[in-house]
Design a protein around this motif. Structure first.
Motif, PDB file in Angstrom:
ATOM      1  N   ARG A 283       0.824  -1.206   0.000  1.00  0.00           N
ATOM      2  CA  ARG A 283       0.000   0.000   0.000  1.00  0.00           C
ATOM      3  C   ARG A 283       0.866   1.267   0.000  1.00  0.00           C
ATOM      4  N   ALA A 320      -6.167   3.706   7.488  1.00  0.00           N
ATOM      5  CA  ALA A 320      -6.970   3.050   6.452  1.00  0.00           C
ATOM      6  C   ALA A 320      -6.825   1.540   6.519  1.00  0.00           C
ATOM      7  N   ASP A 324      -9.736  -1.464   6.990  1.00  0.00           N
ATOM      8  CA  ASP A 324      -9.908  -2.140   5.701  1.00  0.00           C
ATOM      9  C   ASP A 324     -11.018  -3.175   5.693  1.00  0.00           C
ATOM     10  N   ALA A 329     -15.145   1.423   4.681  1.00  0.00           N
ATOM     11  CA  ALA A 329     -13.774   1.834   5.001  1.00  0.00           C
ATOM     12  C   ALA A 329     -13.480   3.248   4.514  1.00  0.00           C
ATOM     13  N   MET A 330     -13.856   3.573   3.260  1.00  0.00           N
ATOM     14  CA  MET A 330     -13.570   4.906   2.749  1.00  0.00           C
ATOM     15  C   MET A 330     -14.309   5.975   3.553  1.00  0.00           C
ATOM     16  N   THR A 440      -7.744   4.263   0.351  1.00  0.00           N
ATOM     17  CA  THR A 440      -8.599   3.095   0.520  1.00  0.00           C
ATOM     18  C   THR A 440      -8.958   2.449  -0.798  1.00  0.00           C
ATOM     19  N   ASP A 442     -11.098   3.368  -2.981  1.00  0.00           N
ATOM     20  CA  ASP A 442     -12.559   3.265  -2.988  1.00  0.00           C
ATOM     21  C   ASP A 442     -13.059   3.127  -4.417  1.00  0.00           C
TER      22      ASP A 442
END
Length: 445
Positions: A283, A320, A324, A329-330, A440, A442
């Motif tokens: 990430r 984040a 997860d 999450a976002m 995230t 998204d």
């Protein structure tokens, strides 16, 4: 004895425009008119955020009168076109992303003059109280639906006039807190018409469980109070579960936050911890090499990445990762970042960002703040603010949290003005969106 309800004011006789994109006459917002903007998540029963209610209130107390010496006594009515103009000034995409936006319908909105731009098919007008008793209610609802606008009816109790509107509605809102409400019957009636049911202002797990058993589709309002109760250990849970325990991966992330919260951050130690977690490594490298940083060449090592990203970006990424597994999450990270940025803006101090960040993280993880504070390790000033809203940063956090709950007296009690807190929060929400989406990954609602 006549027990019929009093007749509602008749709706305008002119139906909504036949085409989208109609523009209402613009009016000038009076000098001295002060507005506050509130948004609150609308989530399904799995916790996934499907949209946000957005509401504007306007204070006309300080608008100059024709006779400047005249004293105002009591609330000043807000002209409906002035209120509508405030809605037109909102940047709705920055407040709701691509989720549904639920707006309380002004008279001009009911005439088809709806705000924009919004994601196509994601605008929901919440019909005013007793709309179902107004003249041409069904015809006007049908005309609005023909424009592609979704409609939501508040205070749904299954009355004949309300049921007549069901073919033109997308949502109805029920008060699940009301004693003796035939909740299951109302849900069944709405679902038969293809309408989703939202429960308003649910703040305890007991009422939430009642909604789940009745087949309610989602929760509208009460998000801040519900999240705070979860983090503190909801005493009305059934069965009472209390606050949950952090998992091993979450503890590792908090240990990393401890390194990132030091006055002098040791990036070598940070990168060493990141290197031990393949997901976090991936990430970090993905984020630093994304288009957001416009780097000339690719970054291949974690140490280079964390130095380039900086403390705040890495802290956000760690948060984040802890969120997860959540279906929202976002939106959860968006909430945390908005609170952190609003606190920093109001306090004019970067330490207030940490106050907002860690307090929001405790809420979203559903754990007591002390658990996070003991693991991360922060200054007494930051800890006092998070634990008891005391110290130099306490009033700012209290004001932001009160704003999230739509508690104007609570904001005033901190010594801050609701309009100032609202302005800071709206800017924070907009600034936090891009970061929350980036870290995230998204994919939309």
């Amino acid at each position: 004895m006549n027990t019929a309800p009093p007749a509602a004011p008749a709706a305008p006789s002119v139906l909504v425009p036949a085409t989208t994109g109609a523009v209402a006459p613009r009016v000038q917002i009076p000098a001295g008119a002060v507005s506050t903007v509130h948004r609150d998540p609308v989530a399904d029963l799995s916790g996934r955020v499907i949209g946000y209610t957005v509401a504007v209130s306007v204070d006309m107390t300080h608008v100059p009168t024709q006779q400047t010496a005249q004293r105002r006594t009591g609330p000043v009515p807000v002209p409906t076109d002035v209120l509508h103009e405030h809605y037109l000034t909102l940047d709705l995409p920055s407040l709701v992303a691509d989720r549904y936006v639920f707006l309380p319908a002004t008279p001009l909105m009911l005439d088809g003059f709806v705000p924009g731009p919004v994601t196509p098919g994601r605008l929901v007008l919440e019909l005013p109280a007793r709309y179902e008793h107004s003249d041409e209610a069904v015809e006007r609802a049908a005309a609005l639906r023909a424009l592609g606008v979704h409609l939501s009816l508040l205070h749904y109790r299954g009355e004949a006039e309300q049921a007549a509107l069901l073919p033109h509605l997308s949502f109805v809102v029920v008060d699940a807190n009301e004693p003796d409400l035939p909740l299951a019957r109302l849900v069944h009636q709405a679902h038969q018409a293809g309408v989703r049911v939202l429960a308003a202002d649910v703040q305890t797990s007991r009422v939430e469980n009642d909604c789940r058993a009745a087949g309610v589709d989602g929760l509208r309002g009460g998000y801040g109070a519900r999240a705070d109760a979860q983090a503190a250990g909801d005493p009305e849970g059934d069965p009472p579960t209390g606050p949950r325990v952090l998992r091993a991966g979450e503890l590792q992330c908090l240990a990393l936050m401890h390194l990132l919260s030091q006055p002098e951050v040791d990036f070598a130690a940070v990168s060493q911890v990141v290197d031990t977690d393949p997901v976090l490594t991936l990430r970090v490298l993905h984020l630093v090499n994304s288009g957001a940083f416009a780097l000339v060449s690719q970054i291949d090592t974690v140490h280079q990445a964390v130095v380039l990203l900086g403390v705040r970006e890495v802290t956000t990424l760690v948060s984040a990762l802890m969120l997860d597994a959540r279906p929202d999450a976002m939106d959860s990270l968006w909430f945390i970042l908005a609170r952190a940025l609003a606190c920093e803006t109001l306090a004019e101090d970067s330490a207030a960002y940490t106050v907002g960040m860690l307090s929001g993280l405790a809420v979203q993880l559903g754990v007591p703040a002390d658990v996070i504070l003991e693991t991360v390790g922060v200054s007494d000033a930051v800890a006092d603010a998070i634990r008891a809203e005391e110290g130099p940063y306490g009033p700012v956090l209290a004001a932001v949290r009160a704003h999230e709950r739509r508690d104007e007296p609570g904001v005033l009690a901190t010594g801050l003005q609701p309009s100032d807190v609202s302005a800071a929060y709206v800017r924070a929400v907009a600034d936090a969106l891009e970061t929350a989406q980036a870290v995230t990954r998204d994919g939309g609602a």
